[in-house]
Design an enzyme around this catalytic site. Structure first.
Site, PDB file in Angstrom:
ATOM      1  N   CYS A 247     -68.301  34.003 -39.815  1.00  0.00           N
ATOM      2  CA  CYS A 247     -69.056  33.612 -38.624  1.00  0.00           C
ATOM      3  C   CYS A 247     -68.104  33.820 -37.468  1.00  0.00           C
ATOM      4  CB  CYS A 247     -69.513  32.155 -38.702  1.00  0.00           C
ATOM      5  SG  CYS A 247     -70.203  31.546 -37.151  1.00  0.00           S
TER       6      CYS A 247
ATOM      7  N   GLU B   6     -67.604  32.419 -34.843  1.00  0.00           N
ATOM      8  CA  GLU B   6     -67.019  31.226 -34.238  1.00  0.00           C
ATOM      9  C   GLU B   6     -65.915  30.593 -35.094  1.00  0.00           C
ATOM     10  OE1 GLU B   6     -70.344  32.073 -31.916  1.00  0.00           O
ATOM     11  OE2 GLU B   6     -70.468  31.579 -34.043  1.00  0.00           O
TER      12      GLU B   6
ATOM     13  N   GLN C  98     -84.189  31.422 -35.628  1.00  0.00           N
ATOM     14  CA  GLN C  98     -83.478  31.391 -36.908  1.00  0.00           C
ATOM     15  C   GLN C  98     -83.965  30.236 -37.773  1.00  0.00           C
ATOM     16  OE1 GLN C  98     -79.377  31.142 -35.691  1.00  0.00           O
ATOM     17  NE2 GLN C  98     -79.039  33.354 -35.849  1.00  0.00           N
TER      18      GLN C  98
ATOM     19  N   THR D 137     -71.990  39.012 -34.011  1.00  0.00           N
ATOM     20  CA  THR D 137     -72.387  37.853 -34.805  1.00  0.00           C
ATOM     21  C   THR D 137     -72.601  38.319 -36.233  1.00  0.00           C
ATOM     22  OG1 THR D 137     -74.282  36.399 -35.280  1.00  0.00           O
ATOM     23  CG2 THR D 137     -74.686  38.253 -33.854  1.00  0.00           C
TER      24      THR D 137
END
Length: 230
Positions: free
Chosen positions: A197, A199, A52, A83
């Site tokens: 995201c 997370e 990435q 994701t």
């Protein structure tokens, strides 16, 4: 019940949340001893994160297509990518797989439209906030305008994700920064905030802010269950 294929490991902290939500939703709907039929293809996030930040999306595309093919070989009836950022690879996944692919932005856009909200703040990695793959789907398919934080706040959001959240670290100061950024967006017309995201929901909850929160992890996982139980 159809089998859900998950591409996970980016990070594993959020992938385990997907697994929990999917099974909780199946039990809520079907009751008894029911749980989801699913298969997980989990990658090594260290390899993904390196590519990435090298901007090597050709190699990332190959990795995601390989993961999708493995799920296809495992007889998955639908594929979800656990994701947001890696949905940049979704065109290659859909082009190279015969299994239906449930896009996280489409699932989220559907819920936002149902709520009658027209303008949202998008939080996520810099890839997600600055590239168009998520914003275009919301605008073109659901009529939802997207705003993103200013440069320095995008850097804060991105850094917290990669240096803290993917490692399972939840810092009070980072939560305060996220809440500040969300509250600032209200002055710019944001009627809701997308936790873009997988997370971020580990850090920010609906009770933390005064506008509706759209948790892409939960929305995506529950949408997969809806498909599996059709």
């Amino acid at each position: 019940m159809k089998k859900i294929g998950l591409i996970g490991g980016m990070s594993w902290e959020s992938s385990q949340v997907y697994y929990s939500i999917i099974n909780e939703k199946v039990r809520e709907i079907l009751g008894g001893f029911h749980s989801a039929k699913c298969v997980l293809e989990s990658v090594d996030f260290a390899e993904i994160e390196k590519l990435q930040h090298q901007n090597n999306w050709e190699s990332l595309n190959k990795s995601m297509v390989e993961a999708a093919k493995n799920l296809e070989n495992a007889k998955a009836d639908i594929i979800i990518l656990c994701t947001n950022t890696m949905h940049l690879c979704s065109p290659e996944i859909t082009k190279n797989s015969n299994v239906p692919f449930l896009h996280i932005a489409s699932a989220t856009g559907k819920v936002i439209k149902q709520e009658g909200i027209k303008k949202v703040l998008l939080l996520g990695t810099k890839f997600t906030m600055e590239k168009e793959f998520f914003k275009d789907i919301l605008k073109e398919d659901y009529g939802v305008d997207v705003i993103i934080p200013k440069d320095e706040d995008r850097e804060i959001v991105h850094t917290v994700i990669y240096e803290e959240l993917v490692h399972g670290k939840l810092e009070a100061s980072s939560k305060e920064n996220y809440i500040r950024i969300i509250n600032n967006s209200i002055a710019n017309g944001a009627q809701g905030v997308i936790l873009g995201c997988t997370e971020i929901p580990l850090l920010i909850k609906s009770k933390d802010v005064d506008i509706p929160v759209f948790d892409t992890t939960r929305i995506h996982a529950e949408s997969a269950v809806e498909f599996a139980l059709q």
